[in-house]
Design an enzyme around this catalytic site. Structure first.
Site, PDB file in Angstrom:
ATOM      1  CG  HIS A   1      -1.797   1.187   1.362  1.00  0.00           C
ATOM      2  ND1 HIS A   1      -3.111   1.202   0.969  1.00  0.00           N
ATOM      3  CD2 HIS A   1      -1.545   2.442   1.831  1.00  0.00           C
ATOM      4  CE1 HIS A   1      -3.633   2.402   1.191  1.00  0.00           C
ATOM      5  NE2 HIS A   1      -2.698   3.172   1.711  1.00  0.00           N
ATOM      6  CD  GLU A   2       1.592   3.606   3.693  1.00  0.00           C
ATOM      7  OE1 GLU A   2       1.763   4.671   3.054  1.00  0.00           O
ATOM      8  OE2 GLU A   2       0.564   3.393   4.364  1.00  0.00           O
TER       9      GLU A   2
END
Length: 650
Positions: free
Chosen positions: A442-443
């Site tokens: 995600h990051e």
């Protein structure tokens, strides 16, 4: 000479240097304003670059305060906030600058490219949302409000960190840690002065989650849950102050409420469309969520309470899928996962990563240079392990933005990726849960959105200038691949034997992806609806809790205990940028689910859409509205039903 800034932050001299930079900037502005013939090239561009340089200077301090928090970083950061806020508020309210931007937009309408037009459009919007066109008394009040809001947000965040770090629970009976993962037992274990072996639990995420999921003693689970959900009670007063200031600010700027103000710069155009969107998802999810809760209750020997759900969810997961999270962790050693993720990104987008040796803020941090088509493109810094001096959660923080300077020379982008994964030690590597792998992906989605930009104007490069409700699109798109079998096979290897995660274990993981997903959907919708309604009129004191309780009548199928003051820890909206915007996660998830299925249906690594996504979404950053970029990518509007498909909700 390196194309990237060295990481440095002199806390002793920071405030003086900051003040000096701001004074220089103010002189530069006055000089630019004296020019007779003002153009994008001689006025807007120098202003853009001046602001970028200030960002370069300030970011290391805010980063350090988040990842190596100390009394000194707190003090310097707290002292710097009023200075930077006053400066940026004055700048955004300067009617002279506003008038020049409007004039340039009119005079150069035919000669500017789309990036430059977008810079003007967003700046003019920002001036109007900051009250540049209002009278001096109103502007002065808006400035006071901005300074106070930034102080309060910082205090909210600090209270949460202090409360998290202040708590510990000592276990003396070995029976109370039976069933806990060996790695977590090892981390918690210590020997006291009398030579007795004990275990220390904390509210740091790895420790808290581990006991809530595996801890056999129900009373201890309740005690931890109570401590976690009642943290930082002093934040209740801060919430009242923040909400009152947001309401006052919105009214001064001509909006009916803060939600309306927030939407002025987002993809969603009105309050009705946001709440309608959230209510539709809620209505589609409730029946399945009720069935999920019944299954959970069926395996418990007593009526379920909030502190039981993680524990019984794990038991049910094992029963339904014979899936034990702990069996997976040896296959997700931190550096293996990072390297495997690089391998995946290389195949999907033709980008490569090369580790570089640079001096950083902590021994556990490391850096990589990013290449696209063998050309150096950017740098990314990783700091992935939990420690007391680091605030909870995971985030990407952009530092440098891709741009060209006045001479046309290229500046490369850089960013930080921060997580709170289980810490490594001399005798134990950092072994991740699969949820951690999803978080990392995600990051990284945010990160490559920033790093792969090819935009020449820094204010709309990478994540800059992207509408807030579209900002999560690239991160959610990438995280979906953490469940793809062919992606997992690239990096899920046993850290001792090198054995690839067996097919049956991958299959179980994929099948379990949407385990209790409707309950998860309800939880996120609860946060989103609460946040949005909280900002649609002024709530104070008990009204805040009453609003949350009224929303929970529909979203919380199991009533939380009265001591649960979730709002006091809702940092996303009181210490982050998500106020009246938490719905963005779901809004962007529609875009990400739709794109993801298009790529997967094309065979993932052979996908033409994946390369188009790189060339349109990642390369163009905030230089066009995401609405336009999305239609350019897919040739149509997004399909909301793809989000329900992604979550396995029928």
């Amino acid at each position: 000479m390196s194309k990237f800034l060295p990481f440095s932050c002199d806390l002793e001299t920071f405030i003086d240097e900051l003040q000096e930079k701001i004074n220089d900037n103010q002189k530069t502005i006055e000089t630019l304003l004296t020019q007779e013939q003002k153009t994008f090239a001689n006025f807007v561009k120098p202003l853009e670059l001046m602001e970028e340089e200030l960002e370069h200077f300030f970011t290391p301090l805010s980063h350090l305060n988040a990842v190596n928090n100390s009394d000194q970083t707190q003090k310097v950061y707290t002292d710097s906030l009023p200075i930077i806020t006053e400066y940026s508020t004055k700048l955004s309210q300067d009617i002279r600058l506003y008038d020049v931007f409007k004039e340039i937009e009119k005079n150069e309408a035919d000669s500017l490219n789309f990036e430059q037009k977008r810079v003007l459009e967003l700046n003019i919007q920002n001036f109007e949302l900051s009250g540049a066109h209002l009278d001096d008394v109103t502007k002065a009040r808006l400035q006071e409000i901005n300074i106070k809001k930034s102080e309060l947000s910082n205090n909210f965040s600090q209270n949460l960190l202090d409360a998290t770090n202040a708590y510990e629970y000592i276990i003396t009976d070995e029976k109370d840690v039976e069933g806990l993962p060996e790695s977590e037992k090892e981390t918690a274990k210590f020997t006291d002065e009398d030579g007795q072996v004990k275990y220390k639990l904390t509210l740091q995420m790895p420790s808290y989650i581990a006991y809530m999921t595996y801890g056999p003693n129900r009373a201890i689970r309740e005690e931890l849950y109570r401590a976690y959900t009642s943290r930082a009670p002093e934040n209740a007063k801060i919430i009242d102050e923040i909400l009152a200031l947001r309401e006052e600010m919105s009214k001064l700027l001509g909006f009916e409420n803060y939600a309306q103000y927030s939407l002025a710069s987002k993809m969603a155009k009105n309050e009705k469309s946001v709440l309608g969107f959230l209510e539709t998802l809620l209505d589609n999810s409730i029946t399945q969520a009720q069935n999920e809760l019944q299954k959970l209750q069926a395996i418990a020997s007593h009526p379920l309470e909030s502190h039981d759900t993680a524990f019984y969810s794990e038991l049910l997961k094992k029963e339904q899928y014979a899936l034990d999270e702990e069996e997976y962790r040896p296959y997700f050693e931190q550096r293996n996962v990072v390297n495997g993720m690089f391998c995946f990104l290389e195949r999907l987008f033709d980008i490569t990563f090369k580790e570089v040796d640079v001096k950083l803020w902590h021994e556990k941090a490391y850096a990589y240079d990013v290449y696209e088509n063998k050309k150096l493109k950017a740098r990314v810094y990783f700091d992935l392990e939990a420690r007391e001096s680091k605030r909870g959660g995971a985030w990407m923080h952009n530092w440098q933005s891709h741009a060209t300077n006045i001479e046309g020379e290229e500046q490369l982008a850089s960013a930080f990726v921060v997580c709170n994964f289980p810490p490594s030690s001399d005798n134990q590597p950092s072994l991740l849960r699969h949820d951690d792998v999803v978080t990392l992906f995600h990051e990284m989605g945010h990160t490559i959105h920033h790093l792969l930009s090819e935009v020449k104007e820094n204010e709309v490069s990478g994540v800059n200038g992207v509408e807030w409700d579209a900002v999560e699109y690239p991160s959610q798109f990438l995280e979906n691949f953490a469940y793809e079998p062919k992606v997992l096979q690239l990096f899920a290897k046993h850290y001792k034997t090198g054995e690839v995660l067996p097919d049956d274990m991958i299959e179980k993981l994929v099948r379990s992806k949407n385990f209790l997903s409707a309950l998860g959907m309800l939880r996120q919708l609860e946060f989103s609806i609460f946040d949005f309604k909280l900002h649609s009129k002024l709530y104070q004191g008990e009204e805040v809790q009453n609003l949350l309780d009224s929303i929970r009548e529909k979203t919380a199928l199991m009533k939380p205990p009265s001591y649960n003051k979730f709002q006091n820890g809702f940092a996303h909206i009181f210490a982050g940028g998500y106020a009246a915007g938490y719905y963005s996660y779901k809004w962007a998830e529609v875009l990400s689910a739709d794109t993801f299925y298009q790529v997967v249906d094309e065979g993932t690594f052979d996908s033409k859409t994946a390369k188009k996504y790189r060339d349109i979404i990642l390369h163009l950053g905030g230089a066009k509205s995401m609405q336009n970029l999305y239609i350019e990518l897919m040739g149509r509007e997004a399909k909301p039903e793809q989000l329900l498909r992604l979550n396995g909700i029928k």
